[in-house]
Motif scaffolding. Structure first.
Motif, PDB file in Angstrom:
ATOM      1  N   SER A 151      32.302  44.862  36.406  1.00  0.00           N
ATOM      2  CA  SER A 151      33.725  44.546  36.289  1.00  0.00           C
ATOM      3  C   SER A 151      34.620  45.666  36.828  1.00  0.00           C
ATOM      4  O   SER A 151      35.831  45.482  36.937  1.00  0.00           O
ATOM      5  CB  SER A 151      34.077  44.230  34.834  1.00  0.00           C
ATOM      6  OG  SER A 151      33.733  45.328  34.016  1.00  0.00           O
ATOM      7  N   MET A 152      34.028  46.797  37.204  1.00  0.00           N
ATOM      8  CA  MET A 152      34.832  47.888  37.782  1.00  0.00           C
ATOM      9  C   MET A 152      35.232  47.599  39.230  1.00  0.00           C
ATOM     10  O   MET A 152      36.127  48.248  39.776  1.00  0.00           O
ATOM     11  CB  MET A 152      34.064  49.221  37.718  1.00  0.00           C
ATOM     12  CG  MET A 152      33.885  49.767  36.321  1.00  0.00           C
ATOM     13  SD  MET A 152      35.481  50.056  35.508  1.00  0.00           S
ATOM     14  CE  MET A 152      35.502  48.721  34.334  1.00  0.00           C
ATOM     15  N   LEU A 153      34.584  46.611  39.846  1.00  0.00           N
ATOM     16  CA  LEU A 153      34.903  46.307  41.250  1.00  0.00           C
ATOM     17  C   LEU A 153      36.351  45.858  41.414  1.00  0.00           C
ATOM     18  O   LEU A 153      37.033  46.264  42.357  1.00  0.00           O
ATOM     19  CB  LEU A 153      33.943  45.236  41.792  1.00  0.00           C
ATOM     20  CG  LEU A 153      32.494  45.718  41.954  1.00  0.00           C
ATOM     21  CD1 LEU A 153      31.572  44.539  42.278  1.00  0.00           C
ATOM     22  CD2 LEU A 153      32.389  46.799  43.035  1.00  0.00           C
ATOM     23  N   GLY A 154      36.826  45.048  40.485  1.00  0.00           N
ATOM     24  CA  GLY A 154      38.212  44.585  40.524  1.00  0.00           C
ATOM     25  C   GLY A 154      39.180  45.761  40.376  1.00  0.00           C
ATOM     26  O   GLY A 154      40.224  45.808  41.031  1.00  0.00           O
ATOM     27  N   LYS A 155      38.808  46.711  39.533  1.00  0.00           N
ATOM     28  CA  LYS A 155      39.650  47.887  39.301  1.00  0.00           C
ATOM     29  C   LYS A 155      39.736  48.741  40.575  1.00  0.00           C
ATOM     30  O   LYS A 155      40.814  49.227  40.936  1.00  0.00           O
ATOM     31  CB  LYS A 155      39.023  48.690  38.164  1.00  0.00           C
ATOM     32  CG  LYS A 155      39.869  49.746  37.532  1.00  0.00           C
ATOM     33  CD  LYS A 155      39.016  50.400  36.431  1.00  0.00           C
ATOM     34  CE  LYS A 155      39.758  51.360  35.567  1.00  0.00           C
ATOM     35  NZ  LYS A 155      38.845  51.943  34.548  1.00  0.00           N
ATOM     36  N   ILE A 156      38.623  48.919  41.249  1.00  0.00           N
ATOM     37  CA  ILE A 156      38.601  49.704  42.491  1.00  0.00           C
ATOM     38  C   ILE A 156      39.501  49.041  43.533  1.00  0.00           C
ATOM     39  O   ILE A 156      40.311  49.691  44.193  1.00  0.00           O
ATOM     40  CB  ILE A 156      37.154  49.830  43.044  1.00  0.00           C
ATOM     41  CG1 ILE A 156      36.251  50.561  42.056  1.00  0.00           C
ATOM     42  CG2 ILE A 156      37.144  50.510  44.415  1.00  0.00           C
ATOM     43  CD1 ILE A 156      34.756  50.387  42.312  1.00  0.00           C
TER      44      ILE A 156
END
Ligand code: DX5
Ligand code: ZN
Length: 227
Positions: A151-156
């Motif tokens: 779910s960190m991909l969206g944040k990046i």
């Protein structure tokens, strides 16, 4: 921006650090990522400024120091004096983050700001302009070899767009669970400095591991708003 690789010292052999730094430099790494833990912000204790100072004498690779410590403002000068090139502190540990960024700059280093996976991007929004790098943790800090949090991909991606909209320059670093597979995902999302511990130091062929993580160049589509 071209991808830079920062092998994490946490997965190196601590009894043989000079050789471990030499090994990744010769294998093409741009940085060495130095994980500093204080036993309070994260459970373990790793290394401090005296070790960094000794390493500075045997290596000219860029020292990317990741402070996982409470009260980072009390540590900045020691690490800068020891030879750090980039100093990153956690926004969760900082009451006056702008002041810490200034402190790092005044000592002649580049300043990074790190966020835990559970920390919102809004915590660094006001810092992007002044920081040289934002570090998006893709695991909870503390240990090597943990699983990448998807779910960190969206944040990046969101951070990438924030930086673009602000028309400023700021590196996006990722740290935790990076290997040849997750590398493609984070680079597509906009990360340009990739930290990897176990995937590099755990590999039989370190140069090949670095090459695989670096991957092929990714071309981002820039959005031009014409109206
Ligand atoms: C985690 C450290 C990382 C860690 C990465 O707390 O900040 O730099 O060493 O290790 P891997 O790549 O194995 O997840
Ligand atoms: Zn790290």
């Amino acid at each position: 921006m071209s991808t830079k690789i920062a092998p994490s010292i946490l997965s190196a052999d601590f009894s043989n650090l000079a050789d471990e730094l030499k090994k990744v430099k010769e294998a093409g790494a741009e940085y060495i990522h130095i994980d500093v833990m204080d036993g309070t912000f994260v459970p373990e204790i790793t290394i401090g400024a005296p070790v960094v100072k000794s390493l500075r004498k045997v290596s000219d690779i860029i020292f990317d120091v990741h402070l996982m410590v409470e009260h980072p403002e009390t540590q900045i000068k020691s690490f800068a004096d020891a030879g750090a090139d980039i100093i990153t502190f956690h926004v969760e540990t900082a009451k006056h983050p702008h002041r810490i960024i200034q402190q790092i700059h005044e000592l002649g280093c580049k300043a990074g700001v790190a966020l835990n996976p559970g920390t919102s991007l809004s915590m660094v929004e006001e810092l992007i302009e002044d920081a040289d790098m934002i570090l998006i943790m893709t695991v909870n800090p503390g240990y090597a070899g943990q699983k990448f949090i998807d779910s960190m991909l969206g944040k990046i991606h969101m951070l990438y767009h924030m930086i673009e909209e602000m028309e400023t320059e700021c590196d996006i670093q990722v740290d935790g669970g990076i290997n040849a597979e997750t590398s493609v995902l984070v680079r597509e999302a906009g990360a340009n400095i990739l930290v990897a511990g176990s995937a590099i130091y755990g590999a039989a062929d370190v140069a090949q591991a670095i090459k695989d993580i670096r991957g092929k160049e990714i071309h981002h589509h820039h959005h031009h708003h014409e109206d």
